[in-house]
Design a protein around this motif. Structure first.
Motif: not given
Length: 166
Positions: A40-42, A138-139, A147-148
């Motif tokens: 969850x990081x860009x 998550x997961x 993922x986004x």
């Protein structure tokens, strides 16, 4: 087989399954970027000459051609710079019409990314609107752009803490 006159309704596309195996090599920068999405990081990269931050990270600036040596983290929140309301179905996308496709400049970045805007009516979307990423749970994230799930309106103000050096 005898040919006859063409049909009154033209064939617009043919749907068929195609087996086309390939192997994608992300490269160092893209691999770091994709791994970060799973967390969850860009990430972006900063141009050594202009200081502009590109998302996803690039090795060299497409503007100055200078190296972009520093990898930085940007926010998952940003501002819509332009958008369009899509009223025509797109092959391969199962989105309810109409929907909004927008350019979003993430906090800490200088170049917009392409984003799907959801969780609001299309007529509510406007330039300058603040939006945030909605991530897969998550997961379930696999380190890819899906993922986004989409972006949605937010009241989170623009933060000056971005970009963050890694």
């Amino acid at each position: 087989m005898a040919f006859t006159a063409p049909p009154d309704d033209a064939v617009k596309y043919v749907e068929s399954l195609v087996w086309l195996p390939y192997h994608y090599v992300a490269g160092d920068y893209r691999a770091v970027y994709l791994r970060a999405l799973k967390d969850k990081r860009i990430l972006g990269s900063r141009c050594d000459k202009t200081g502009k931050v590109f998302v996803p990270p690039v090795i060299n600036s497409p503007e100055s051609f200078a190296p972009c040596s520093e990898i930085v983290e940007v926010s998952d929140c940003g501002t819509i710079t332009t958008f369009c309301i899509v009223n025509i179905p797109v092959i391969g996308r199962n989105l309810e019409l109409p929907y909004v496709a927008a350019s979003v400049v993430l906090d800490g970045a200088d170049i917009p990314i392409f984003a799907l805007i959801q969780e609001c009516r299309p007529e509510e979307v406007h330039m300058g609107m603040r939006v945030e990423a909605v991530w897969k749970p998550d997961g379930e994230r696999q380190g890819d752009h899906e993922d986004i799930l989409h972006f949605r309106p937010t009241s989170r103000p623009r933060s000056g803490e971005w970009p963050r050096p890694l």
